[in-house]
Enzyme design. Structure first.
Site, PDB file in Angstrom:
ATOM      1  N   HIS A   2       0.817  -1.210   0.000  1.00 23.10           N
ATOM      2  CA  HIS A   2       0.000   0.000   0.000  1.00 23.10           C
ATOM      3  C   HIS A   2       0.854   1.263   0.000  1.00 23.10           C
ATOM      4  CE1 HIS A   2      -3.735  -2.136   0.329  1.00 23.10           C
ATOM      5  NE2 HIS A   2      -3.359  -2.748   1.439  1.00 23.10           N
ATOM      6  N   GLU A  10      -5.259 -12.350   7.169  1.00 17.69           N
ATOM      7  CA  GLU A  10      -6.124 -11.163   7.184  1.00 17.69           C
ATOM      8  C   GLU A  10      -7.528 -11.442   6.657  1.00 17.69           C
ATOM      9  OE1 GLU A  10      -4.073  -8.207   4.836  1.00 17.69           O
ATOM     10  OE2 GLU A  10      -3.214  -9.716   3.528  1.00 17.69           O
TER      11      GLU A  10
END
Length: 254
Positions: free
Chosen positions: A43, A149
């Site tokens: 990210h 996740e």
């Protein structure tokens, strides 16, 4: 001492989380008490060149580098290791097959399929360069963290931990909260994920593997270490800058 040896000895390591791919920022962070630095390619805007430059700065400061690669970019895992990174975090490892592919990119034979192509010199503590002893040392000291996740990853956790070449798991609590709530919330600090996080850490320890987690702030860092996580990147470099300014202005105005 390597990052692997610190963590395997039971040390809790609080790490910087880095999104700013600038050499002066990295040099400044290396003058803090952080002993490890996580460079975010998923990210954050880190690319091949900035990872290469940053690893050199961090190595020169005698500290440790972990790189989070983009999703399914296992080719970048081995490249970052060639640059001198000590650990790799791979996002979205949702199955045993994902974990096997990741481990294969991280470890030399017979554990994995990593190809030979060093860029930076070997640490002095490793075996003779090019020898089988060296390869064994590298496999032991380069850390493969599979990100947990999603609910799918949580369901496959036992199998992921059992994969030879996976050294530990790493939780992204915000994404985990999204998966756990089926998209109802995004909250790294939600109480709803405490018990599954405790289970992740317990299963990792029982399997003889490491466990890490991102902590957005000091309060959550304390909570997560209390659950058994030992590699904990805290907040992010952009927040460090903002916090420093806010603290300075508050002190002037008080």
């Amino acid at each position: 001492m390597s990052l692997a040896s610190r963590l395997k000895a039971g040390e809790t390591v609080f790490s910087a989380w880095c999104n700013l791919p600038h050499t002066l920022v990295m040099e400044t962070l290396c003058r803090t008490d952080f002993t490890a630095f996580m460079l975010d390619m998923q990210h954050g805007p880190f690319d091949t060149q900035s990872v290469l430059q940053s690893v050199g700065i961090i190595q020169s400061a005698g500290k440790h580098t972990v790189v989070r690669i983009p999703v399914d970019r296992f080719d970048m895992a081995s490249r970052a290791l060639d640059f001198g990174a000590e650990g790799i975090i791979a996002p979205m490892i949702n199955s045993v097959e994902d974990a096997r592919r990741f481990a294969a990119s991280m470890k030399y034979p017979p554990v994995g399929e990593r190809s030979w192509g060093q860029l930076r010199g070997r640490p002095a503590s490793y075996g003779a360069g090019g020898s089988g002893g060296y390869l064994t040392e590298v496999n032991a000291k380069t850390l493969a963290f599979a990100m947990i996740e999603t609910r799918a990853a949580f369901t496959a956790l036992d199998g992921i931990l059992a994969v030879d070449g996976i050294d530990g798991v790493f939780v992204g609590p915000a994404d985990f909260s999204i998966g756990w709530s089926n998209g109802a919330e995004v909250d790294a600090g939600t109480q709803a994920i405490i018990e599954p996080l405790r289970e992740i850490a317990a299963k990792a320890h029982a399997a003889g593997k490491l466990c890490g987690i991102y902590a957005p702030n000091a309060e959550l860092a304390k909570r997560f270490t209390g659950l058994g996580f030992t590699y904990v990147p805290v907040s992010v470099d952009t927040a460090y800058l903002q916090l420093g300014v806010q603290t300075l202005l508050a002190a002037i105005q008080s």
